[in-house]
Design an enzyme around this catalytic site. Structure first.
Site, PDB file in Angstrom:
ATOM      1  N   HIS A  11       9.063 -18.679 -16.277  1.00 41.41           N
ATOM      2  CA  HIS A  11      10.517 -18.686 -16.103  1.00 41.41           C
ATOM      3  C   HIS A  11      10.907 -18.611 -14.626  1.00 41.41           C
ATOM      4  O   HIS A  11      10.161 -18.090 -13.788  1.00 41.41           O
ATOM      5  CB  HIS A  11      11.150 -17.523 -16.863  1.00 41.41           C
ATOM      6  N   GLU A  89       6.576 -11.555 -22.171  1.00 42.44           N
ATOM      7  CA  GLU A  89       5.872 -10.936 -21.055  1.00 42.44           C
ATOM      8  C   GLU A  89       5.044  -9.758 -21.560  1.00 42.44           C
ATOM      9  O   GLU A  89       5.320  -9.191 -22.623  1.00 42.44           O
ATOM     10  CB  GLU A  89       6.905 -10.466 -20.015  1.00 42.44           C
ATOM     11  N   GLY A 185       4.893 -14.602 -16.611  1.00 42.86           N
ATOM     12  CA  GLY A 185       3.731 -14.504 -15.744  1.00 42.86           C
ATOM     13  C   GLY A 185       2.473 -14.076 -16.468  1.00 42.86           C
ATOM     14  O   GLY A 185       1.416 -14.695 -16.327  1.00 42.86           O
TER      15      GLY A 185
END
Length: 250
Positions: A11, A89, A185
């Site tokens: 993102h 995440e 991530g």
């Protein structure tokens, strides 16, 4: 040789990325810069001639809105999209909401690096009575108590990402569909570690920049042949370095 391509996108910058705070499952939106990054990612993909048949994302708005912006730029807003908590995440436990640099000042750079990037290291656990615990959020109502994290390591993140890859994403690719994944991530690091057969030491040093398309090419047996980012190499390296520096004391 037939080549299948998969596009992964972390993102764009979120409001808490901008404030240098641990985010995890907290549902913050994109910053203005993040929206610009997402649009730029879509423009790059369009320029390179990418089109898609199916999209995956998490249930967190920073990833969802990144995907929306990308699909808008490639003129495919109609594309079917599947959202899954398994692409969320990594859950940062009691660190969620804390300033990364302040946390590093308190506990030291190395401890924070291990919390952020260590393979089997879990941050301090969140109490289930805490309002940040995902069991209080209706979007997770269908999850079992065992599936609701109070903290996660990258190893635990892999444990929830890989079944989704094997049971949903990979079969769709094998059927010939062109897939894009907009995620986070650490959920993407989990997938990259698996695809590239990286060691625990290697994954510790991997930082994925925000809003940059990462293209994987697979052979006819769906083994990765190569991967590459789209965009200016120097800019991408600088963005990855900035991600690495977020957890350091000031």
């Amino acid at each position: 040789m037939a080549v299948t391509k998969l596009v992964l996108v972390r993102h764009g910058e979120s409001q808490w990325n901008n404030e240098n705070r641990f985010t995890g499952w907290y549902d913050v939106d994109l910053s203005d810069k993040g929206r610009t990054e997402a649009k730029a990612a879509g423009q790059l993909l369009k320029k390179e001639g990418f089109t898609f048949d199916f999209a995956y994302t998490s249930v967190l708005k920073r990833a969802i809105h990144t995907l929306w912006n990308i699909l808008d730029e490639v003129d495919q807003v109609w594309l079917p999209v599947e959202k899954s908590w398994r692409l969320n995440e990594r859950h940062y436990g009691a660190l969620q909401g804390l300033d990364k640099a302040e946390t590093a000042n308190k506990y030291g750079d190395e401890q924070v690096k291990q919390w952020r990037r260590g393979f089997a290291v879990t941050p301090p656990e969140l109490d289930r009575a805490d309002e940040r615990f995902p069991g209080h959020d209706p979007r997770y109502a269908s999850l079992t108590a065992e599936q609701l994290p109070t903290t996660e390591s990258l190893a635990l993140t892999i444990d929830r990402v890989l079944p989704y890859w094997n049971e949903s994403i990979l079969p769709r690719m094998k059927s010939g569909e062109k897939v894009i994944i907009a995620a986070h991530g650490n959920s993407l690091r989990a997938l990259v570690k698996y695809l590239d057969n990286m060691s625990e030491e290697e994954i510790l040093e991997l930082n994925i920049p925000t809003g940059v398309p990462l293209v994987y090419e697979f052979d006819e047996n769906f083994k990765p042949i190569k991967h590459y980012y789209l965009g200016d190499a120097d800019e991408i390296a600088a963005k990855a370095a900035a991600v690495a520096n977020q957890g350091k004391a000031k």
